[in-house]
Design a protein around this motif. Structure first.
Motif, short mmCIF file in Angstrom:
data_model
loop_
_atom_site.label_atom_id
_atom_site.label_comp_id
_atom_site.label_asym_id
_atom_site.label_seq_id
_atom_site.Cartn_x
_atom_site.Cartn_y
_atom_site.Cartn_z
N ALA A 1 29.05 50.59 34.97
CA ALA A 1 27.59 50.62 34.84
C ALA A 1 26.94 51.46 35.93
N ASP A 2 27.64 51.68 37.04
CA ASP A 2 27.11 52.47 38.15
C ASP A 2 27.75 53.86 38.20
N GLY A 3 28.33 54.28 37.09
CA GLY A 3 28.94 55.59 37.06
C GLY A 3 30.22 55.70 37.86
N TYR A 4 30.87 54.59 38.12
CA TYR A 4 32.10 54.54 38.90
C TYR A 4 31.90 55.12 40.30
N ARG A 5 30.76 54.87 40.89
CA ARG A 5 30.56 55.31 42.28
C ARG A 5 31.57 54.63 43.20
N PHE A 6 31.93 55.35 44.25
CA PHE A 6 32.94 54.81 45.15
C PHE A 6 32.49 53.48 45.74
N SER A 7 31.23 53.40 46.14
CA SER A 7 30.75 52.15 46.76
C SER A 7 30.82 50.99 45.79
N SER A 8 30.61 51.24 44.50
CA SER A 8 30.65 50.13 43.54
C SER A 8 32.07 49.57 43.42
N ILE A 9 33.07 50.43 43.55
CA ILE A 9 34.45 49.94 43.51
C ILE A 9 34.77 49.16 44.78
N ILE A 10 34.38 49.69 45.93
CA ILE A 10 34.62 48.98 47.19
C ILE A 10 33.92 47.63 47.18
N LEU A 11 32.66 47.60 46.76
CA LEU A 11 31.92 46.33 46.72
C LEU A 11 32.55 45.37 45.73
N GLY A 12 33.01 45.88 44.60
CA GLY A 12 33.68 45.01 43.65
C GLY A 12 34.92 44.37 44.22
N ILE A 13 35.70 45.14 44.98
CA ILE A 13 36.90 44.59 45.62
C ILE A 13 36.52 43.55 46.66
N VAL A 14 35.54 43.87 47.48
CA VAL A 14 35.13 42.96 48.55
C VAL A 14 34.61 41.63 48.00
N LYS A 15 33.98 41.68 46.84
CA LYS A 15 33.43 40.46 46.25
C LYS A 15 34.42 39.76 45.32
N SER A 16 35.60 40.29 45.16
CA SER A 16 36.56 39.76 44.20
C SER A 16 37.23 38.49 44.70
N VAL A 17 37.81 37.76 43.76
CA VAL A 17 38.54 36.54 44.08
C VAL A 17 39.72 36.80 45.02
N PRO A 18 40.58 37.82 44.77
CA PRO A 18 41.71 38.02 45.70
C PRO A 18 41.28 38.36 47.12
N PHE A 19 40.13 39.02 47.28
CA PHE A 19 39.70 39.41 48.63
C PHE A 19 39.04 38.26 49.36
N GLN A 20 38.34 37.40 48.65
CA GLN A 20 37.57 36.34 49.30
C GLN A 20 38.29 35.00 49.33
N MET A 21 39.37 34.88 48.56
CA MET A 21 40.04 33.59 48.48
C MET A 21 41.52 33.74 48.80
N ARG A 22 42.19 32.60 48.90
CA ARG A 22 43.61 32.59 49.24
C ARG A 22 44.22 31.28 48.75
N ASN A 23 45.43 31.37 48.22
CA ASN A 23 46.14 30.17 47.82
C ASN A 23 46.71 29.46 49.05
N SER A 24 46.66 28.15 49.02
CA SER A 24 47.17 27.38 50.16
C SER A 24 48.67 27.18 50.07
N THR A 25 49.26 27.43 48.92
CA THR A 25 50.70 27.28 48.78
C THR A 25 51.28 28.50 48.10
#
Length: 826
Positions: free
Chosen positions: A802-826
Motif C-alpha cells: 500500500a506504500d509502494g514498497y518503500r524501504f521504511s515500510s518494510i523496516i517498520l513492518g519487521i520492527v512491528k512484527s510478532v517475531p521481532f517483538q515477541m519470543r517463545n519461552s521454550t
C-alpha cells in the motif's frame, strides 16, 4: 477476495462490494463462499474457482448445518492428487515429502508442510517444468487459500520463535560498539578472527565464546583501553599498514591533496602526545627491484598529517641501477598529538603526455610482467612510538569517557563511580545498580594503587569491555506463571534488537532512555525511533553490513580473475565495485525509495575508473558521484552491477549456474536445493572450451539426475550472459557469434536478456519484496527464518504494498512484527 467483518459467534457478514466485484470478475456461477474452521475456533472466509454454485451448503432452518468438508479443501485435494501425488506419495516420498494422505481440512496442523507448498505454488517451481502444470488460476487460488488459512491460525496463536538467550557481539558489532561507546575507530579485523556464517549472515552462530576467542577479546580490550586513556606507556608500540599489492597508484587518491597521485590515506589513532617514527617502503616486483623506476626522472614523495606535509623525499633510480636501498631512508620522526589523525603518503604528480598506441591503454599498472607500473608506488607504512611520551590531551575518546574530573583526591571515588556508571549503562544497554559497580570499582582501586586516576579508570575500562554483559546480548525468559509460551520482550531488549538491526551497534542515549521509561513498546514511539534511526548516518550499516552479506559483496575481497584473460583488473576496480553497490543501496534507504528501485533504477554511482570499465563517457576523477543513466543504458539495478556479476563468476569465465542460483535465492525467493551428494560435477575438460556456454552446460540439463534443477536454474543465468566475468557488456562470446541470452523464469515464462529478466522479476514484486523481507528478518533476529515466520513476512509485504514498497515500510513492518517483538519461552 471476499472479505468479512471480524468473526464472532453471533456475526458473520459478507462485504457486499467485495462480493459484487468477485461476481463481476469471475461470474456468479464461479463464486462460492467457503468457510474453513481452524483449531482455535476462528474462521476464515474465501472463495473457490470453477465450482458449481450448487455445492455451497445451504443452512437449514432452525440452526447451522452439520460440519461438511470445505469446498476449498476439496479443491486442494483434487489439485494435489492430480499434480503432486504422482511424486509425493507413500511409495516415493520425493524430497522427503508425502502429500498423499495429508489432511487438507486441518491445514494449521501441518503448517510446516503447507508453508513449503505455498512457496512452491507462488514461485511456480513445482510441479517441475517437465511435468503437467495446474491452471494459473487454480494455482493462485490454492496458494491464496492456504496462506489465508495459515495467517488466520498464526494470528490466533502467535509463534514468534526463539532467539538465543546469549548472543556474542560479532566482529562488526564489536567494532561499531567501540566506536559509539568510546568515540574510537578500531579495525576489528586486526583484533578478532572472522565469525562463522549461518543462514547467510555472521550474527547467527554467535552463541559461544571459546577460550582462544576470549583471549583475543581480552587483548583487544587492553589495547582499546590504552588508546582511550592515553596514559604513559613503558614500551613502544608499532603498527604496519600495507597497501594491497594489486593496487594501481597512477591517479589521485580521495582524501589526499589535488595535484598528487597514488599513495594511501591511513586513519590512525595516536595513543599519546609524543614523537612517532613513520617509515615508508616502496612496492617491488618479483626480482626485488622497485617498480616504476624506469629512468632517472625524480619522483617527489610527501608524508602528510591531516593533509599538512611533515616530510618530503626524492625517489630516483640510482646511477648504477641498483635500487635495493632507494627506500631505506624514507623515514621521519614527527611530533603528533594524541587522538585520531589522517596519515597520508603520496607522490606529486609529474607532468606527462598521452602515449600514442594502437591499442587502448590499460587501466591497471601493478604487475611488471603484464601491466608494469609507470611510476613508484607505496607498499607499506610503519608507525612506531611514542618517543618521549607526554600523556594525552582532550581527545574525542577521553571527552566521551571522562564525564567528570576530580579536583582533589577525596573526590576520586565519587567521580570514578560517575564515570563507570555512565559507561556501563551504555555498554550493558540497561540501568546499572550499585552491585554492578562493585567489580569495576575494585579494578579502579587496583589500578589507582599502582598509578594515577587515569590508570585506575583504564583498568576498570578493560574489565567492562570483557564483561559478558557487554560482549553478549542477553534475553532472559521472564518469571511468569500460566504456562504462556510466547511473550513480549522487554523494552530494553527491544531497544537492543532495534539498534543492532539498523546500526549493528549499541542503543544510543535517546533510544535507551525511551526503553528505560517503558515508552519504546508504544507503537507510535517505536515508529518514531525507527524513523529517526533510519535517518541517522549509522544506518549505512544496512548498505555495508547487511547488503554485503545478502548480496555476497564480501566475496569481492577474495576475487582474483585470471590475469591473462582480464589484465585490467586491480584492487581499484575491486573497491569501486563494492562502493558503487553500497552507495546505491544507501541511496534507496536514505531517500526512502521503493525497494523495487533496487532492480529498476535509472541511476548509479561511478568514478572514472568504473565508468571506463562500463563504457560510460564523461565521468572523470576518482570521486564517486551519482550518474543519471539514459533509457537505453546497460546499467542500473543490482543485476547490472559489476560487484554482483563478478562474485557470481569464475576466475576464467561466467557461470550461468552460479548466477541463476544467486537470482533464484536472493531475489526471486525460490532457492534451489543443493546438488545431490552422488551427482558428479561438470567435467570441463571433457567439453570443448570453444563451445558457447549454453552448449557447454547442456551436459547438466541432459543428465536425469541434474535436469530437474538445471531446467530452472540455467535459463535464469543465460539471461545475464551479455555480461562477462567482470560485468562488462559483450554481444559476442569469442568466435561463437552473437550470444544467445534467451532464458526463462518460473511462473513468468520465456524471456530474453537482462531487460527481460528484470521485467519478469518486477512482474511478481511480492516475491522479490518477500525474499528481501526474509533476509532482513534473518539479519534482524540473528536466526534463520522458519515456517512459522511466513505469516509475519506476508503481513509485512501486504502492508508495504500500500506504500509502494518503500524501504521504511518494510523496516517498520519487521520492527512491528510478532517475531521481532515477541519470543517463545521454550
Amino acid at each position: 477476495m471476499l472479505t468479512c467483518t471480524p468473526w464472532t459467534p453471533e456475526v458473520l457478514e459478507f462485504d457486499p462490494a467485495s462480493l459484487y466485484n468477485a461476481r463481476m470478475r469471475f461470474g456468479s456461477s464461479r463464486v462460492v463462499s467457503r468457510i474453513a474452521t481452524l483449531p482455535a475456533g476462528a474462521m476464515v472466509l474465501g472463495f473457490a474457482l470453477a465450482l458449481p454454485a450448487e455445492t455451497h451448503a445451504q443452512e437449514p432452518a432452525g440452526g447451522p448445518p452439520a460440519p461438511t468438508p470445505s469446498p476449498a479443501a476439496a479443491d486442494a485435494r483434487q489439485l494435489l492428487d492430480r499434480y503432486c501425488v504422482t511424486c509425493h506419495n507413500d511409495r516415493l516420498e520425493t524430497a522427503g515429502l508425502n502429500l498423499e494422505n495429508i489432511d487438507v481440512a486441518h491445514v494449521p496442523a501441518e503448517a510446516e508442510i503447507w508453508e513449503s507448498v505455498v512457496r512452491k505454488l507462488r514461485t511456480s517451481t513445482m510441479p517441475p517444468p517437465n511435468r503437467p502444470q495446474p491452471p494459473a488460476g487454480a494455482r493462485a487460488a490454492m496458494a491464496s487459500w492456504l496462506a489465508s488459512t495459515l495467517d488466520a491460525a498464526a494470528a490466533a496463536s502467535p509463534n514468534p520463535g526463539r532467539t538465543e538467550t546469549l548472543r556474542r557481539l560479532n566482529r562488526t558489532e564489536y567494532q561499531n560498539a567501540i566506536r559509539d561507546l568510546l568515540a574510537l575507530d578500531v579495525d576489528a579485523t586486526a583484533l578478532l578472527p572472522p565469525d562463522e556464517s549461518g543462514h547467510g549472515f555472521d550474527n547467527v552462530t554467535v552463541g559461544d565464546l571459546p577460550p582462544a576467542l576470549l583471549d583475543r577479546y581480552i587483548s583487544a580490550a587492553q589495547k582499546i583501553s590504552r588508546l582511550v586513556i592515553g596514559s604513559t606507556q613503558t614500551s613502544l608500540q608499532a603498527d604496519v599498514i600495507r597497501v594491497p599489492a594489486d593496487t594501481t597508484q597512477e591517479e589521485h587518491v580521495p582524501g589526499l591533496p589535488l595535484g598528487t597521485r597514488g599513495g594511501v590515506v591511513i586513519p590512525y589513532t595516536f595513543a599519546q602526545d609524543g614523537e612517532y617514527d613513520i617509515q615508508v617502503r616502496l612496492a617491488r616486483n618479483r626480482t626485488g627491484n622497485i617498480g616504476g623506476l624506469r629512468d632517472r626522472q625524480p619522483h617527489e614523495m610527501e608524508i602528510l598529517l591531516d593533509r599538512v606535509p611533515v616530510a618530503s623525499f626524492t625517489v630516483q633510480r640510482p646511477e648504477r641501477g641498483d635500487d635495493a636501498l632507494v627506500d631505506r631512508d624514507l623515514k621521519v620522526r614527527a611530533s603528533v598529538t594524541a587522538g585520531p589523525h589522517d596519515l597520508g603518503v603520496t607522490f606529486l604528480r609529474n607532468a606527462s603526455s598521452l602515449m600514442e598506441t594502437e591499442r587502448r591503454p590499460g587501466q591497471s599498472h601493478f604487475n611488471e610482467t603484464r601491466h608494469p607500473r609507470l611510476t613508484p608506488a607505496v607498499y607499506q607504512v610503519s608507525i612506531t612510538g611514542p618517543y618521549a611520551p607526554q600523556g594525552a590531551g582532550d581527545t574525542p575518546s577521553r571527552e566521551r569517557l571522562f564525564v567528570c574530573r576530580p579536583a582533589q583526591a577525596s573526590e576520586e571515588e565519587d567521580c570514578a563511580r560517575e564515570i563507570l556508571s555512565t559507561l556501563m549503562r551504555r555498554a550493558y544497554r540497561r540501568p546499572v545498580s550499585d552491585a554492578d559497580l562493585d567489580g569495576p570499582m575494585a579494578f579502579f582501586r587496583e589500578g589507582r594503587a599502582g598509578g594515577d586516576f587515569d590508570a585506575g579508570i583504564g583498568r576498570a575500562l578493560s574489565a567492562v569491555l570483557i564483561n559478558p554483559q557487554f560482549l553478549f546480548r542477553v534475553e532472559v525468559d521472564p518469571d511468569r506463571g500460566g504456562g504462556i509460551p510466547a511473550y513480549h520482550v522487554s523494552d530494553l531488549e527491544l531497544a537492543s534488537r532495534l539498534s543492532f538491526f539498523l546500526w549493528s551497534s549499541l542503543p544510543d542515549d535517546e533510544l535507551l532512555d525511551a526503553a528505560i521509561r517503558g515508552e519504546l513498546s508504544d507503537p507510535d514511539e517505536l515508529e518514531r525511533q525507527t524513523r529517526r534511526m533510519l535517518a541517522d548516518p549509522r544506518s549505512f550499516n544496512l548498505a555495508s553490513n547487511f547488503a554485503g552479506q545478502w548480496l555476497r559483496l564480501r566475496n569481492l575481497a577474495s576475487l582474483s580473475p585470471n590475469g591473462r584473460l582480464f589484465p585490467d583488473f586491480d584492487d581499484n576496480l575491486r573497491q569501486a565495485f563494492r562502493e558503487e553497490t553500497e552507495r546505491f543501496i544507501d541511496s534507496v534507504i536514505d531517500e526512502d525509495r521503493s525497494v523495487l528501485d533496487l532492480l529498476r533504477a535509472d541511476y548509479t554511482f561511478l568514478n572514472e575508473r568504473l565508468a571506463k570499465h562500463y563504457g560510460i563517457p564523461d565521468v572523470y576523477g576518482t570521486r564517486f558521484r551519482r550518474v543519471a543513466l539514459d533509457e537505453d543504458s546497460r546499467r542500473g539495478g543490482l543485476l547490472r552491477h559489476g560487484s554482483v556479476l563478478a562474485v557470481t563468476s569464475y576466475a576464467t569465465r561466467t557461470s550461468p549456474i552460479i548466477r541463476g542460483v544467486w537470482v533464484l535465492d536472493n531475489i526471486f525467493g525460490a532457492p534451489p536445493p543443493p546438488p545431490l551428494p552422488d551427482v558428479p560435477a561438470l567435467e570441463e575438460n571433457e567439453v570443448a572450451a570453444n563451445l558457447p556456454m549454453r552448449e557447454r552446460l547442456a551436459q547438466h540439463r541432459n543428465s536425469p539426475a541434474c535436469a530437474s534443477c538445471h531446467r530452472t536454474i540455467d535459463p535464469v543465468g543465460f539471461a545475464l550472459e551479455n555480461f562477462d566475468a567482470l560485468g562488462r557488456w559483450r554481444d559476442q562470446e569469442g568466435d561463437n557469434g552473437r550470444i544467445d541470452v534467451s532464458g526463462g523464469l518460473p511462473g513468468v515464462g520465456a524471456l530474453a536478456g537482462v531487460d527481460g529478466l528484470e521485467n519478469g522479476l518486477l512482474s511478481r514484486p511480492d516475491l522479490f519484496v518477500g525474499r528481501l523481507t526474509e533476509k532482513l528478518l534473518t539479519f534482524a533476529l540473528g536466526r534463520g527464518v522458519e515456517y512459522y515466520d511466513a505469516p509475519a513476512i506476508r503481513t509485512v509485504v501486504r502492508e508495504a504494498e500500500a506504500d509502494g514498497y518503500r524501504f521504511s515500510s518494510i523496516i517498520l513492518g519487521i520492527v512491528k512484527s510478532v517475531p521481532f517483538q515477541m519470543r517463545n519461552s521454550t
